[in-house]
Design a protein around this motif. Structure first.
Motif, PDB file in Angstrom:
ATOM      1  N   ARG A  12       0.829  -1.209   0.000  1.00 33.45           N
ATOM      2  CA  ARG A  12       0.000   0.000   0.000  1.00 33.45           C
ATOM      3  C   ARG A  12       0.864   1.260   0.000  1.00 33.45           C
ATOM      4  O   ARG A  12       0.589   2.217  -0.746  1.00 33.45           O
ATOM      5  N   ASN A  13       1.901   1.273   0.830  1.00 29.90           N
ATOM      6  CA  ASN A  13       2.782   2.437   0.898  1.00 29.90           C
ATOM      7  C   ASN A  13       3.508   2.667  -0.417  1.00 29.90           C
ATOM      8  O   ASN A  13       3.732   3.816  -0.824  1.00 29.90           O
ATOM      9  N   HIS A  14       3.881   1.581  -1.095  1.00 27.15           N
ATOM     10  CA  HIS A  14       4.548   1.717  -2.393  1.00 27.15           C
ATOM     11  C   HIS A  14       3.619   2.388  -3.408  1.00 27.15           C
ATOM     12  O   HIS A  14       4.045   3.291  -4.150  1.00 27.15           O
ATOM     13  N   PRO A  73       7.069  -1.882 -18.787  1.00 22.98           N
ATOM     14  CA  PRO A  73       7.196  -1.294 -17.447  1.00 22.98           C
ATOM     15  C   PRO A  73       8.006  -2.177 -16.515  1.00 22.98           C
ATOM     16  O   PRO A  73       8.115  -3.387 -16.704  1.00 22.98           O
ATOM     17  N   ALA A  74       8.579  -1.567 -15.488  1.00 23.51           N
ATOM     18  CA  ALA A  74       9.325  -2.308 -14.490  1.00 23.51           C
ATOM     19  C   ALA A  74       8.370  -3.193 -13.692  1.00 23.51           C
ATOM     20  O   ALA A  74       7.292  -2.753 -13.297  1.00 23.51           O
ATOM     21  N   ILE A  75       8.761  -4.445 -13.488  1.00 22.95           N
ATOM     22  CA  ILE A  75       7.968  -5.368 -12.680  1.00 22.95           C
ATOM     23  C   ILE A  75       8.397  -5.213 -11.225  1.00 22.95           C
ATOM     24  O   ILE A  75       9.562  -5.415 -10.894  1.00 22.95           O
ATOM     25  N   ILE A  76       7.458  -4.841 -10.359  1.00 16.39           N
ATOM     26  CA  ILE A  76       7.771  -4.537  -8.964  1.00 16.39           C
ATOM     27  C   ILE A  76       6.979  -5.475  -8.057  1.00 16.39           C
ATOM     28  O   ILE A  76       5.776  -5.687  -8.262  1.00 16.39           O
ATOM     29  N   ASN A  77       7.657  -6.027  -7.052  1.00 19.14           N
ATOM     30  CA  ASN A  77       6.989  -6.826  -6.031  1.00 19.14           C
ATOM     31  C   ASN A  77       7.360  -6.252  -4.662  1.00 19.14           C
ATOM     32  O   ASN A  77       8.312  -6.698  -4.023  1.00 19.14           O
ATOM     33  N   GLU A  99      10.255  -7.436  -1.902  1.00 21.94           N
ATOM     34  CA  GLU A  99      11.395  -6.545  -1.655  1.00 21.94           C
ATOM     35  C   GLU A  99      11.490  -6.173  -0.183  1.00 21.94           C
ATOM     36  O   GLU A  99      12.585  -6.065   0.377  1.00 21.94           O
ATOM     37  N   ALA A 100      10.328  -5.977   0.465  1.00 19.64           N
ATOM     38  CA  ALA A 100      10.326  -5.629   1.887  1.00 19.64           C
ATOM     39  C   ALA A 100      10.874  -6.759   2.756  1.00 19.64           C
ATOM     40  O   ALA A 100      11.403  -6.521   3.838  1.00 19.64           O
ATOM     41  N   LEU A 117      15.647  -6.828  -6.216  1.00 22.90           N
ATOM     42  CA  LEU A 117      15.264  -5.461  -6.546  1.00 22.90           C
ATOM     43  C   LEU A 117      14.396  -5.443  -7.795  1.00 22.90           C
ATOM     44  O   LEU A 117      14.365  -6.398  -8.572  1.00 22.90           O
ATOM     45  N   PRO A 118      13.665  -4.300  -8.039  1.00 26.75           N
ATOM     46  CA  PRO A 118      12.845  -4.189  -9.247  1.00 26.75           C
ATOM     47  C   PRO A 118      13.685  -4.372 -10.507  1.00 26.75           C
ATOM     48  O   PRO A 118      14.860  -4.031 -10.544  1.00 26.75           O
TER      49      PRO A 118
END
Length: 292
Positions: free
Chosen positions: A249-251, A272-276, A280-281, A286-287
């Protein structure tokens, strides 16, 4: 590059500016894919072109550049294989709740008998809990009930792709929550493929498998493809207790508040960059950018 059930490749939309020898680029270099049965939300500030992208997916509008391919075929116009639910309900005011659904089902399967059409339509009206008001017209229904009829009609036609354009934006929080729960349940039972526009971060986390984040417009791009790595089934009352929920949520909020403007120029690839954020937390990789 792997081809997904829905493949959007290098989409751009430009509109001419009256009296000037130039055009306005709403978005460009939009590329992403959706797997069959996947629920994908797209979030971005007003003016970034979310609804314009949806119009291209539905076939209601042709992009200036690029192509949309669904199930191996190029999207070149409207089709009953793609169902759309708008924010303003879009019901026929002279028909009852049940007859609004029958209208869509009859268009989808014109050779079905009247009895089969009615039984099929009633099944989906029951699915959204409105069997007791089937004879009421839209003007006799609350906003939440009208939107449930719209959702039932869309699901009843069994589209390959369901497109939702902020369908709960005009509803109060309590009604919105109830219909969100119904949508979660229906999608789980039907394995429906969904693409949804929303401004509600919590709604996107509850519903989506992935969330596409758009930079600010004009010349918007999809900057991030965020994985919602939370187990299903999800419920509004308990999803906030899932490990990693607040990292995710914060991301999303940080992107919308602090990074959406800069992301327009920082993104250099159509993919687009794939972000998890949850992984990561917890110390994951990394992305990284990959092909859509």
């Amino acid at each position: 590059m792997k081809k997904r059930f829905l493949q959007v490749e290098n989409l751009a939309q430009r509109f001419p500016i009256a009296g000037r020898n130039k055009s306005l680029t709403v978005f460009e270099d939009i590329s992403f894919g959706i797997e069959r049965g996947e629920f994908v939300c797209i979030i971005g500030h007003s003016g970034c072109g979310k609804s314009t992208i949806m119009n291209a997916l539905s076939g209601l509008d042709a992009p200036t550049e690029g192509v949309v391919i669904m199930d191996g075929k190029e999207v070149s116009g409207p089709s009953l294989d793609r169902g759309v639910v708008f924010q303003n309900y879009s019901l026929l005011p002279w028909l009852s709740a049940l007859d609004n659904i029958i209208f869509g089902v009859r268009a989808r399967w014109p050779k079905w008998s009247r009895q089969k059409i009615r039984e099929h339509s009633h099944e989906y009206l029951h699915m959204v809990g409105l069997q007791e008001v089937e004879h009421r017209k839209p003007g006799q229904l609350s906003g939440g009930m009208r939107q449930r009829v719209s959702i039932a009609r869309a699901f009843a036609t069994q589209p390959k792709l369901l497109l939702l354009d902020e369908p709960f934006g005009a509803l109060d929080a309590l009604t919105r929550g109830v219909i969100q729960d119904e949508l979660v349940s229906i999608c789980a039972s039907t394995a429906q493929t969904v693409f949804m526009i929303t401004h509600d971060v919590d709604e996107a986390i509850l519903l989506a498998d992935r969330i596409l984040l758009m930079s600010n417009g004009p010349e918007a791009v999809i900057a991030e493809d965020v994985v919602v790595d939370l187990p299903r089934p999800r419920k509004r009352g308990t999803v906030i207790n899932q490990p990693g929920y607040y990292s995710l949520r914060n991301h999303l909020l940080d992107f919308l508040v602090n990074r959406s403007e800069a992301a327009r120029t920082a993104t250099t690839s159509a993919a687009p960059a794939i972000i998890n954020p949850i992984r990561e937390a917890s110390g994951g990789p990394l992305p990284h950018a990959v092909n859509a």
